[in-house]
Scaffold this active site. Structure first.
Site, PDB file in Angstrom:
ATOM      1  N   HIS A 135       0.830  -1.209   0.000  1.00  0.00           N
ATOM      2  CA  HIS A 135       0.000   0.000   0.000  1.00  0.00           C
ATOM      3  C   HIS A 135       0.866   1.262   0.000  1.00  0.00           C
ATOM      4  CE1 HIS A 135      -3.036   2.965   1.085  1.00  0.00           C
ATOM      5  NE2 HIS A 135      -2.203   3.375   2.017  1.00  0.00           N
ATOM      6  N   HIS A 140       1.367   5.183  -2.445  1.00  0.00           N
ATOM      7  CA  HIS A 140       1.654   6.573  -2.058  1.00  0.00           C
ATOM      8  C   HIS A 140       2.874   7.179  -2.747  1.00  0.00           C
ATOM      9  CE1 HIS A 140      -1.204   7.341   1.193  1.00  0.00           C
ATOM     10  NE2 HIS A 140      -1.041   6.097   1.596  1.00  0.00           N
ATOM     11  N   GLU A 184      -5.871   9.407   0.173  1.00  0.00           N
ATOM     12  CA  GLU A 184      -6.213   7.980   0.154  1.00  0.00           C
ATOM     13  C   GLU A 184      -7.262   7.617  -0.895  1.00  0.00           C
ATOM     14  OE1 GLU A 184      -4.549   5.715   1.563  1.00  0.00           O
ATOM     15  OE2 GLU A 184      -3.597   6.610   3.317  1.00  0.00           O
ATOM     16  N   SER A 203      -4.045   0.929  -4.753  1.00  0.00           N
ATOM     17  CA  SER A 203      -3.442  -0.286  -4.206  1.00  0.00           C
ATOM     18  C   SER A 203      -4.485  -1.377  -3.958  1.00  0.00           C
ATOM     19  CB  SER A 203      -2.671   0.040  -2.916  1.00  0.00           C
ATOM     20  OG  SER A 203      -3.529   0.582  -1.932  1.00  0.00           O
TER      21      SER A 203
HETATM   22 CO    CO Z   1      -2.237   5.178   3.054  1.00  0.00          CO
END
Ligand code: CO
Ligand code: PHE
Length: 297
Positions: A135, A140, A184, A203
């Site tokens: 993730h 990110h 997010e 993700s």
């Molecule tokens: Co995150």
């Protein structure tokens, strides 16, 4: 044996036992990753890279390529750091897991992005209760190569530190919602249609499809105070996604002084995760099918 995180303490709360991680920076134990760890990375990487063209925003896809991420092996933080340093001055640091807010804000304010060093197990490819290396790195890190997004993340950290000093818990909750619905779970309008930029979506196999294609969720134009008032889901796909026109819009909207905004937002009612409000710029009004019952966060 897969590499496992070091849990420092388990804290009993009314929601069960929550692991508390060490807050220190750890060297990525790259040579301790097992063949199974690298295989988990490869499987997830290939699956998402097949899904994301035409779904993720071009800044994400281009940057991931420029970083040299491949399915061959779990990337080394120090190699990614060379690319990041040259592009935007950001640096990855290894951590055991989620950090206390103050520590997290401080890292962002210094252009350091904390990355969980361990990766999920092969028998839990799709369900993870907390962020892992896939993730954090896959989701990110690519956008930290984008100069405008990179500045937004730093400003967010600085804003968080200031909110802790000057404005208190309610302001921090508003900032958490902003992070949730942008970093997010954000969507972006591109010339050919809506695209994903949120790390929680890119993700996730299921949500990369659902967030764009499902008729169920709302897709609403980004508005800072609207987002700061909106509750969210932690146990299911989002009921609402907020759509930006580009990172410049997001950065500009958050550059203003929040001192008058926090009390205004605190004085107004919060909004349900799935509500549509008068004044919303509605890209898509969700059909609500399959929405879970129960409380939003
Ligand atoms: Co995150
Ligand atoms: N501009 C905000 C303030 O004055 C800080 C901030 C920037 C918050 C970016 C979130 C994101 O406090």
């Amino acid at each position: 044996m897969n590499a496992q995180p070091r849990r420092v303490e388990n804290i009993a709360t009314d929601r069960g036992v929550i692991p508390q991680y060490a807050t220190g920076v750890v060297e990525q134990p790259w040579s301790d990753y097992s063949a199974a760890d690298h295989q988990v990375w490869a499987t997830l990487f290939q699956r998402q890279r097949e899904l994301l063209p035409g779904r993720a925003c071009s800044a994400f896809l281009d940057a991931q390529h420029a970083l040299g991420m491949t399915p061959d092996a779990i990337p080394r933080f120090d190699q990614l750091n060379r690319h990041l340093r040259a592009a935007t001055g950001w640096q990855l640091i290894g951590v055991e897991g989620l950090l206390p807010e103050a520590v997290f804000f401080d890292h962002l304010a210094q252009r350091r992005f904390p990355v969980t060093w361990w990766i999920r197990r092969a028998d839990r490819l799709d369900y993870i209760a907390e962020p892992d290396l896939f993730h954090d790195l896959f989701g990110h890190v690519p956008l930290l190569m984008n100069p405008v997004f990179a500045d937004y993340m730093q400003a967010y950290g600085q804003g968080g530190l200031r909110a802790q000093r000057e404005f208190g818990d309610e302001a921090l909750l508003n900032l958490t919602r902003l992070y949730w619905y942008t970093v997010e779970f954000g969507l972006m309008r591109e010339p050919d249609g809506l695209r994903i930029y949120g790390a929680g979506i890119v993700s996730s196999e299921g949500e990369s499809i659902y967030s764009l294609a499902s008729p169920a969720p709302n897709r609403i134009g980004f508005d800072l105070e609207r987002v700061m008032r909106t509750r969210y889901r932690i146990d299911s796909y989002q009921k609402t996604y907020f759509v930006i026109d580009g990172f410049e819009q997001l950065f500009a909207a958050t550059q203003q002084d929040f001192a008058p905004i926090y009390p205004r937002v605190a004085g107004a009612e919060s909004m349900a995760a799935g509500s549509v409000q008068p004044g919303d710029r509605v890209h898509h009004h969700g059909t609500r099918e399959g929405w879970p019952e129960g409380a939003d966060v």
